[in-house]
Design a protein around this motif. Structure first.
Motif, mmCIF file in Angstrom:
data_model
loop_
_atom_site.group_PDB
_atom_site.id
_atom_site.type_symbol
_atom_site.label_atom_id
_atom_site.label_comp_id
_atom_site.label_asym_id
_atom_site.label_seq_id
_atom_site.Cartn_x
_atom_site.Cartn_y
_atom_site.Cartn_z
ATOM 1 N N THR A 202 -5.376 4.049 4.130
ATOM 2 C CA THR A 202 -4.742 2.754 3.966
ATOM 3 C C THR A 202 -3.172 2.936 4.142
ATOM 4 O O THR A 202 -2.398 1.793 4.675
ATOM 5 C CB THR A 202 -4.594 2.747 2.221
ATOM 6 O OG1 THR A 202 -6.145 2.711 1.975
ATOM 7 C CG2 THR A 202 -4.160 1.413 1.538
ATOM 8 N N LEU A 203 -2.697 4.073 4.206
ATOM 9 C CA LEU A 203 -1.109 4.388 4.402
ATOM 10 C C LEU A 203 -0.964 3.840 5.866
ATOM 11 O O LEU A 203 0.061 3.223 6.359
ATOM 12 C CB LEU A 203 -0.771 5.741 4.051
ATOM 13 C CG LEU A 203 0.564 5.901 4.754
ATOM 14 C CD1 LEU A 203 1.612 5.329 3.713
ATOM 15 C CD2 LEU A 203 0.925 7.551 4.351
ATOM 16 N N ILE A 204 -2.145 4.455 6.604
ATOM 17 C CA ILE A 204 -1.836 4.177 8.208
ATOM 18 C C ILE A 204 -1.915 2.801 8.429
ATOM 19 O O ILE A 204 -1.081 2.038 9.210
ATOM 20 C CB ILE A 204 -2.889 4.829 9.095
ATOM 21 C CG1 ILE A 204 -2.721 6.290 9.029
ATOM 22 C CG2 ILE A 204 -2.844 4.522 10.420
ATOM 23 C CD1 ILE A 204 -3.902 7.253 9.416
ATOM 24 N N TYR A 205 -2.704 1.991 7.839
ATOM 25 C CA TYR A 205 -2.854 0.431 7.905
ATOM 26 C C TYR A 205 -1.557 0.004 7.559
ATOM 27 O O TYR A 205 -1.091 -1.052 8.325
ATOM 28 C CB TYR A 205 -4.103 -0.067 7.075
ATOM 29 C CG TYR A 205 -3.939 -1.473 6.810
ATOM 30 C CD1 TYR A 205 -4.356 -2.502 7.761
ATOM 31 C CD2 TYR A 205 -3.737 -2.102 5.609
ATOM 32 C CE1 TYR A 205 -4.309 -3.618 7.622
ATOM 33 C CE2 TYR A 205 -3.757 -3.465 5.593
ATOM 34 C CZ TYR A 205 -4.015 -4.170 6.527
ATOM 35 O OH TYR A 205 -3.947 -5.569 6.467
ATOM 36 N N VAL A 206 -1.095 0.339 6.415
ATOM 37 C CA VAL A 206 0.236 -0.385 5.994
ATOM 38 C C VAL A 206 1.382 -0.079 6.918
ATOM 39 O O VAL A 206 2.148 -0.803 7.166
ATOM 40 C CB VAL A 206 0.416 0.054 4.403
ATOM 41 C CG1 VAL A 206 1.910 -0.297 4.182
ATOM 42 C CG2 VAL A 206 -0.412 -0.419 3.619
ATOM 43 N N VAL A 207 1.482 0.926 7.288
ATOM 44 C CA VAL A 207 2.362 1.300 8.401
ATOM 45 C C VAL A 207 2.515 0.611 9.740
ATOM 46 O O VAL A 207 3.392 0.108 10.155
ATOM 47 C CB VAL A 207 2.651 2.997 8.792
ATOM 48 C CG1 VAL A 207 3.360 3.355 9.767
ATOM 49 C CG2 VAL A 207 3.036 3.605 7.205
ATOM 50 N N LEU A 208 1.308 0.540 10.246
ATOM 51 C CA LEU A 208 0.977 -0.039 11.443
ATOM 52 C C LEU A 208 0.907 -1.697 11.538
ATOM 53 O O LEU A 208 1.738 -2.344 12.039
ATOM 54 C CB LEU A 208 -0.299 0.331 12.326
ATOM 55 C CG LEU A 208 -0.309 1.925 12.485
ATOM 56 C CD1 LEU A 208 -1.598 2.451 13.215
ATOM 57 C CD2 LEU A 208 0.935 2.221 13.544
ATOM 58 N N GLN A 209 0.570 -2.111 10.318
ATOM 59 C CA GLN A 209 0.083 -3.587 10.388
ATOM 60 C C GLN A 209 1.177 -4.365 9.476
ATOM 61 O O GLN A 209 1.500 -5.493 9.848
ATOM 62 C CB GLN A 209 -1.002 -3.944 9.732
ATOM 63 C CG GLN A 209 -2.466 -3.625 10.507
ATOM 64 C CD GLN A 209 -2.450 -4.050 11.911
ATOM 65 O OE1 GLN A 209 -2.211 -5.406 12.040
ATOM 66 N NE2 GLN A 209 -2.776 -3.260 12.906
ATOM 67 N N ARG A 210 1.897 -3.785 8.584
ATOM 68 C CA ARG A 210 2.842 -4.413 7.721
ATOM 69 C C ARG A 210 2.392 -5.674 7.031
ATOM 70 O O ARG A 210 3.134 -6.669 7.683
ATOM 71 C CB ARG A 210 4.132 -4.432 8.238
ATOM 72 C CG ARG A 210 4.781 -2.930 8.965
ATOM 73 C CD ARG A 210 6.242 -3.202 9.472
ATOM 74 N NE ARG A 210 6.690 -1.657 9.868
ATOM 75 C CZ ARG A 210 7.541 -1.763 10.595
ATOM 76 N NH1 ARG A 210 8.277 -2.651 11.175
ATOM 77 N NH2 ARG A 210 7.928 -0.426 10.970
ATOM 78 N N PRO A 211 1.426 -5.332 6.284
ATOM 79 C CA PRO A 211 1.121 -6.797 5.869
ATOM 80 C C PRO A 211 1.901 -7.413 4.671
ATOM 81 O O PRO A 211 2.527 -6.720 4.268
ATOM 82 C CB PRO A 211 -0.418 -6.115 5.029
ATOM 83 C CG PRO A 211 -0.156 -4.817 4.656
ATOM 84 C CD PRO A 211 0.722 -4.241 5.716
ATOM 85 N N SER A 212 2.101 -8.596 4.588
ATOM 86 C CA SER A 212 2.735 -9.288 3.837
ATOM 87 C C SER A 212 2.649 -8.957 2.274
ATOM 88 O O SER A 212 3.666 -8.975 1.549
ATOM 89 C CB SER A 212 2.865 -10.992 3.974
ATOM 90 O OG SER A 212 1.387 -11.415 3.563
ATOM 91 N N TRP A 213 1.499 -8.830 2.085
ATOM 92 C CA TRP A 213 1.064 -8.386 0.502
ATOM 93 C C TRP A 213 1.598 -7.198 0.086
ATOM 94 O O TRP A 213 2.081 -6.860 -1.032
ATOM 95 C CB TRP A 213 -0.400 -8.181 0.233
ATOM 96 C CG TRP A 213 -1.057 -7.167 0.827
ATOM 97 C CD1 TRP A 213 -1.821 -7.499 2.166
ATOM 98 C CD2 TRP A 213 -1.146 -5.774 0.670
ATOM 99 N NE1 TRP A 213 -2.254 -6.344 2.586
ATOM 100 C CE2 TRP A 213 -1.841 -5.024 1.763
ATOM 101 C CE3 TRP A 213 -0.659 -4.731 -0.289
ATOM 102 C CZ2 TRP A 213 -2.272 -3.879 1.779
ATOM 103 C CZ3 TRP A 213 -1.157 -3.495 -0.239
ATOM 104 C CH2 TRP A 213 -1.738 -3.174 0.682
ATOM 105 N N PHE A 214 1.939 -6.155 0.963
ATOM 106 C CA PHE A 214 2.688 -4.951 0.783
ATOM 107 C C PHE A 214 4.109 -5.101 0.737
ATOM 108 O O PHE A 214 4.739 -4.586 -0.598
ATOM 109 C CB PHE A 214 2.403 -4.125 1.861
ATOM 110 C CG PHE A 214 3.059 -2.604 1.259
ATOM 111 C CD1 PHE A 214 2.556 -1.831 0.668
ATOM 112 C CD2 PHE A 214 4.317 -2.059 2.094
ATOM 113 C CE1 PHE A 214 2.962 -0.565 0.351
ATOM 114 C CE2 PHE A 214 4.665 -0.901 1.917
ATOM 115 C CZ PHE A 214 4.324 -0.032 0.783
ATOM 116 N N THR A 215 4.729 -6.083 1.413
ATOM 117 C CA THR A 215 6.257 -6.159 1.361
ATOM 118 C C THR A 215 6.671 -7.034 0.010
ATOM 119 O O THR A 215 7.638 -6.824 -0.709
ATOM 120 C CB THR A 215 6.903 -6.956 2.531
ATOM 121 O OG1 THR A 215 5.955 -8.001 2.812
ATOM 122 C CG2 THR A 215 6.856 -6.205 3.771
#
Length: 51
Positions: free
Chosen positions: A29-42
């Motif tokens: 999940t961390l790798i996904y967030v770092v690479l894709q930078r999804p709008s839901w995370f920001t």
């Protein structure tokens, strides 16, 4: 329930699943967030820190 509480509960749940299943779900999940930078995370980070 506040966003901080929801995030904390989600991370605890992922940590428990990570212990039970040998696939590192939290790391994936961390790798996904770092690479894709999804709008839901920001959006979630802005909601937590109020910026």
């Amino acid at each position: 329930m506040s966003t901080k509480s929801k995030v904390l509960i989600s991370l605890i749940g992922l940590g428990i699943v990570d212990i039970v299943i040998p696939v590192p779900i939290v790391a994936l999940t961390l790798i996904y967030v770092v690479l894709q930078r999804p709008s839901w995370f920001t959006d979630m980070v802005r909601n937590i820190y109020g910026t």
